[in-house]
Design a protein around this motif. Structure first.
Motif, PDB file in Angstrom:
ATOM      1  N   ALA A   1      13.880   1.844  16.416  1.00  0.00           N
ATOM      2  CA  ALA A   1      14.418   2.001  17.752  1.00  0.00           C
ATOM      3  C   ALA A   1      15.289   3.254  17.828  1.00  0.00           C
ATOM      4  CB  ALA A   1      15.198   0.765  18.164  1.00  0.00           C
ATOM      5  N   ASP A   2      16.093   3.483  16.788  1.00  0.00           N
ATOM      6  CA  ASP A   2      16.965   4.653  16.797  1.00  0.00           C
ATOM      7  C   ASP A   2      16.148   5.940  16.842  1.00  0.00           C
ATOM      8  OD1 ASP A   2      19.218   3.069  16.702  1.00  0.00           O
ATOM      9  OD2 ASP A   2      19.479   3.272  14.540  1.00  0.00           O
ATOM     10  N   SER A   3      15.105   6.011  16.019  1.00  0.00           N
ATOM     11  CA  SER A   3      14.275   7.220  15.984  1.00  0.00           C
ATOM     12  C   SER A   3      13.578   7.460  17.312  1.00  0.00           C
ATOM     13  CB  SER A   3      13.229   7.111  14.870  1.00  0.00           C
ATOM     14  OG  SER A   3      13.854   7.021  13.620  1.00  0.00           O
ATOM     15  N   LEU A   4      13.022   6.409  17.876  1.00  0.00           N
ATOM     16  CA  LEU A   4      12.300   6.548  19.139  1.00  0.00           C
ATOM     17  C   LEU A   4      13.246   6.875  20.292  1.00  0.00           C
ATOM     18  CD1 LEU A   4       9.775   3.637  18.667  1.00  0.00           C
ATOM     19  CD2 LEU A   4       9.242   6.072  18.688  1.00  0.00           C
ATOM     20  N   SER A   5      14.421   6.287  20.286  1.00  0.00           N
ATOM     21  CA  SER A   5      15.369   6.573  21.364  1.00  0.00           C
ATOM     22  C   SER A   5      15.954   7.978  21.247  1.00  0.00           C
ATOM     23  CB  SER A   5      16.499   5.539  21.382  1.00  0.00           C
ATOM     24  OG  SER A   5      17.312   5.660  20.236  1.00  0.00           O
ATOM     25  N   ARG A   6      15.758   8.614  20.100  1.00  0.00           N
ATOM     26  CA  ARG A   6      16.224   9.991  19.907  1.00  0.00           C
ATOM     27  C   ARG A   6      15.098  11.010  20.057  1.00  0.00           C
ATOM     28  NH1 ARG A   6      19.826   7.346  15.965  1.00  0.00           N
ATOM     29  NH2 ARG A   6      21.910   7.596  16.806  1.00  0.00           N
ATOM     30  N   GLY A   7      13.913  10.546  20.459  1.00  0.00           N
ATOM     31  CA  GLY A   7      12.849  11.478  20.792  1.00  0.00           C
ATOM     32  C   GLY A   7      11.708  11.619  19.811  1.00  0.00           C
ATOM     33  N   ILE A   8      11.715  10.873  18.723  1.00  0.00           N
ATOM     34  CA  ILE A   8      10.591  10.924  17.790  1.00  0.00           C
ATOM     35  C   ILE A   8       9.345  10.403  18.516  1.00  0.00           C
ATOM     36  CG2 ILE A   8       9.675   9.971  15.623  1.00  0.00           C
ATOM     37  CD1 ILE A   8      11.905  12.034  15.240  1.00  0.00           C
ATOM     38  N   ASP A   9       8.234  11.118  18.397  1.00  0.00           N
ATOM     39  CA  ASP A   9       7.016  10.748  19.133  1.00  0.00           C
ATOM     40  C   ASP A   9       6.337   9.497  18.590  1.00  0.00           C
ATOM     41  OD1 ASP A   9       7.219  12.845  20.944  1.00  0.00           O
ATOM     42  OD2 ASP A   9       6.146  14.217  19.623  1.00  0.00           O
ATOM     43  N   GLY A  10       6.379   9.285  17.286  1.00  0.00           N
ATOM     44  CA  GLY A  10       5.708   8.132  16.717  1.00  0.00           C
ATOM     45  C   GLY A  10       6.148   7.865  15.298  1.00  0.00           C
ATOM     46  N   ILE A  11       5.935   6.636  14.864  1.00  0.00           N
ATOM     47  CA  ILE A  11       6.314   6.218  13.513  1.00  0.00           C
ATOM     48  C   ILE A  11       5.153   5.460  12.897  1.00  0.00           C
ATOM     49  CG2 ILE A  11       7.871   4.761  12.168  1.00  0.00           C
ATOM     50  CD1 ILE A  11       9.900   5.162  14.496  1.00  0.00           C
ATOM     51  N   ILE A  12       4.775   5.865  11.692  1.00  0.00           N
ATOM     52  CA  ILE A  12       3.763   5.126  10.944  1.00  0.00           C
ATOM     53  C   ILE A  12       4.413   4.646   9.654  1.00  0.00           C
ATOM     54  CG2 ILE A  12       2.819   7.206   9.862  1.00  0.00           C
ATOM     55  CD1 ILE A  12       0.056   5.790   9.953  1.00  0.00           C
ATOM     56  N   LEU A  13       4.271   3.365   9.384  1.00  0.00           N
ATOM     57  CA  LEU A  13       4.822   2.776   8.181  1.00  0.00           C
ATOM     58  C   LEU A  13       3.671   2.437   7.253  1.00  0.00           C
ATOM     59  CD1 LEU A  13       7.223   1.634   6.582  1.00  0.00           C
ATOM     60  CD2 LEU A  13       6.831  -0.527   7.768  1.00  0.00           C
ATOM     61  N   LEU A  14       3.672   3.028   6.090  1.00  0.00           N
ATOM     62  CA  LEU A  14       2.657   2.759   5.084  1.00  0.00           C
ATOM     63  C   LEU A  14       3.231   1.791   4.067  1.00  0.00           C
ATOM     64  CD1 LEU A  14       1.397   6.397   4.532  1.00  0.00           C
ATOM     65  CD2 LEU A  14       0.336   4.627   5.917  1.00  0.00           C
ATOM     66  N   ALA A  15       2.510   0.714   3.821  1.00  0.00           N
ATOM     67  CA  ALA A  15       2.985  -0.317   2.904  1.00  0.00           C
ATOM     68  C   ALA A  15       1.917  -0.604   1.852  1.00  0.00           C
ATOM     69  CB  ALA A  15       3.314  -1.594   3.680  1.00  0.00           C
ATOM     70  N   CYS A  16       2.326  -1.265   0.802  1.00  0.00           N
ATOM     71  CA  CYS A  16       1.407  -1.617  -0.280  1.00  0.00           C
ATOM     72  C   CYS A  16       0.341  -2.596   0.209  1.00  0.00           C
ATOM     73  CB  CYS A  16       2.167  -2.245  -1.432  1.00  0.00           C
ATOM     74  SG  CYS A  16       3.401  -1.153  -2.162  1.00  0.00           S
ATOM     75  N   GLN A  17      -0.857  -2.430  -0.298  1.00  0.00           N
ATOM     76  CA  GLN A  17      -1.998  -3.283   0.057  1.00  0.00           C
ATOM     77  C   GLN A  17      -1.810  -4.670  -0.562  1.00  0.00           C
ATOM     78  OE1 GLN A  17      -4.824  -2.161   1.854  1.00  0.00           O
ATOM     79  NE2 GLN A  17      -5.473  -4.273   1.882  1.00  0.00           N
ATOM     80  N   PRO A  18      -1.802  -5.733   0.256  1.00  0.00           N
ATOM     81  CA  PRO A  18      -1.701  -7.085  -0.313  1.00  0.00           C
ATOM     82  C   PRO A  18      -3.028  -7.504  -0.928  1.00  0.00           C
ATOM     83  CG  PRO A  18      -1.941  -7.209   2.058  1.00  0.00           C
ATOM     84  CD  PRO A  18      -1.869  -5.752   1.707  1.00  0.00           C
ATOM     85  N   GLY A  19      -3.001  -8.571  -1.674  1.00  0.00           N
ATOM     86  CA  GLY A  19      -4.226  -9.093  -2.277  1.00  0.00           C
ATOM     87  C   GLY A  19      -3.968  -9.638  -3.665  1.00  0.00           C
ATOM     88  N   ASP A  20      -5.061  -9.874  -4.398  1.00  0.00           N
ATOM     89  CA  ASP A  20      -4.957 -10.460  -5.731  1.00  0.00           C
ATOM     90  C   ASP A  20      -4.204  -9.566  -6.706  1.00  0.00           C
ATOM     91  OD1 ASP A  20      -6.389 -12.641  -4.844  1.00  0.00           O
ATOM     92  OD2 ASP A  20      -8.320 -11.831  -5.522  1.00  0.00           O
ATOM     93  N   ASP A  21      -4.302  -8.258  -6.523  1.00  0.00           N
ATOM     94  CA  ASP A  21      -3.675  -7.302  -7.436  1.00  0.00           C
ATOM     95  C   ASP A  21      -2.468  -6.642  -6.775  1.00  0.00           C
ATOM     96  OD1 ASP A  21      -3.389  -5.925  -9.823  1.00  0.00           O
ATOM     97  OD2 ASP A  21      -4.683  -4.284  -9.186  1.00  0.00           O
ATOM     98  N   TYR A  22      -1.673  -7.430  -6.068  1.00  0.00           N
ATOM     99  CA  TYR A  22      -0.522  -6.920  -5.329  1.00  0.00           C
ATOM    100  C   TYR A  22       0.515  -6.375  -6.296  1.00  0.00           C
ATOM    101  CZ  TYR A  22       3.228  -6.889  -1.843  1.00  0.00           C
ATOM    102  OH  TYR A  22       4.228  -6.521  -0.991  1.00  0.00           O
ATOM    103  N   GLN A  23       0.858  -5.097  -6.142  1.00  0.00           N
ATOM    104  CA  GLN A  23       1.770  -4.459  -7.086  1.00  0.00           C
ATOM    105  C   GLN A  23       2.897  -3.715  -6.389  1.00  0.00           C
ATOM    106  OE1 GLN A  23      -0.538  -1.986  -9.670  1.00  0.00           O
ATOM    107  NE2 GLN A  23      -1.784  -3.682 -10.396  1.00  0.00           N
TER     108      GLN A  23
END
Length: 89
Positions: A1-23
């Motif tokens: 919210a802080d970033s967007l309210s300050r004018g950032i156009d977009g945010i992408i959050l990359l996270a670890c892939q879940p599954g059997d081999d979650y690391q």
């Protein structure tokens, strides 16, 4: 919210892939991030911003070749949505 309210156009959050081999080195980082981002829509509505400005993606280390495509697709979405109306305030 802080970033967007300050004018950032977009945010992408990359996270670890879940599954059997979650690391994920944050143990439950991906799970917690997804839960927190599910609540972002009400914040975006309060700011009168499009939900397309925030994206959550899971990737694994072997998916490195997919990352440029994910980022290009997100950039195209942001281009289509347009600049953040809070930019410049």
């Amino acid at each position: 919210a802080d970033s967007l309210s300050r004018g950032i156009d977009g945010i992408i959050l990359l996270a670890c892939q879940p599954g059997d081999d979650y690391q994920c080195h944050f143990v439950k980082g991906s799970e917690l991030s997804e839960i927190r981002l599910s609540k972002v829509s009400e914040t975006l509505q309060r700011l009168a911003l499009e939900s397309d400005r925030v994206r959550f993606e899971t990737v694994s280390i072997i998916d490195y070749h997919k990352l440029p495509g994910v980022l290009d697709e997100f950039a195209a979405t942001i281009d289509k949505v347009g600049p953040n109306p809070f930019k410049g305030w």
